[in-house]
Scaffold this motif. Sequence first.
Motif: not given
Length: 180
Positions: A67-71
């Motif tokens: 999804q391309g969500h990162a922290e």
Amino acid sequence: MRKQLCRAGLVLLASAALAACTPGGGGDAPSPTATAPTGTSTASPDTETTQPAPSPSGVPLPSGSGQGHAELAIMIKPSATGAPSNFTLVCQDGVPAAESNHPDAAVACGALKDNPAILSPAPPAKDQMCTQQYGGPQQATVTGVVDGYSVNATFSLSDGCEIANWNAAKAILGSSGGAG
């Protein structure tokens, strides 16, 4: 976001302490892990919550497009005594967020969206041979969350297998990584 990075750091310390207490644990092998997402929350990665991050359980990140969500908090140590470089990488839909201070956040976010599993390489099989080459003293630690999966990965350049894992994650580790 600071709370999540602190929690990720605490998870890293807790897993290191647990590995040191486990028979056969605490070796020099990398210990990349990821945890399957919990619940059905759709909060963005930089949303502060009161719920602690899930503990790593060895579930690898899914391969293929994400999804391309990162922290993520990324620490690169140039040597055992060298001062570490620390980066924050926050991505939404494969695009870096303003709070990212990664040296090439756009490339790193794109790499994570293309294949989030690069942060959870499989350990070498017991019968797999790793070339005994030394790539340098650099070490890297990546902690945080990618697409709802907890990440706690370590990288080094101690042998051919480790160098291959480092090179696969080079976009996330940044240009200061040092591996060729």
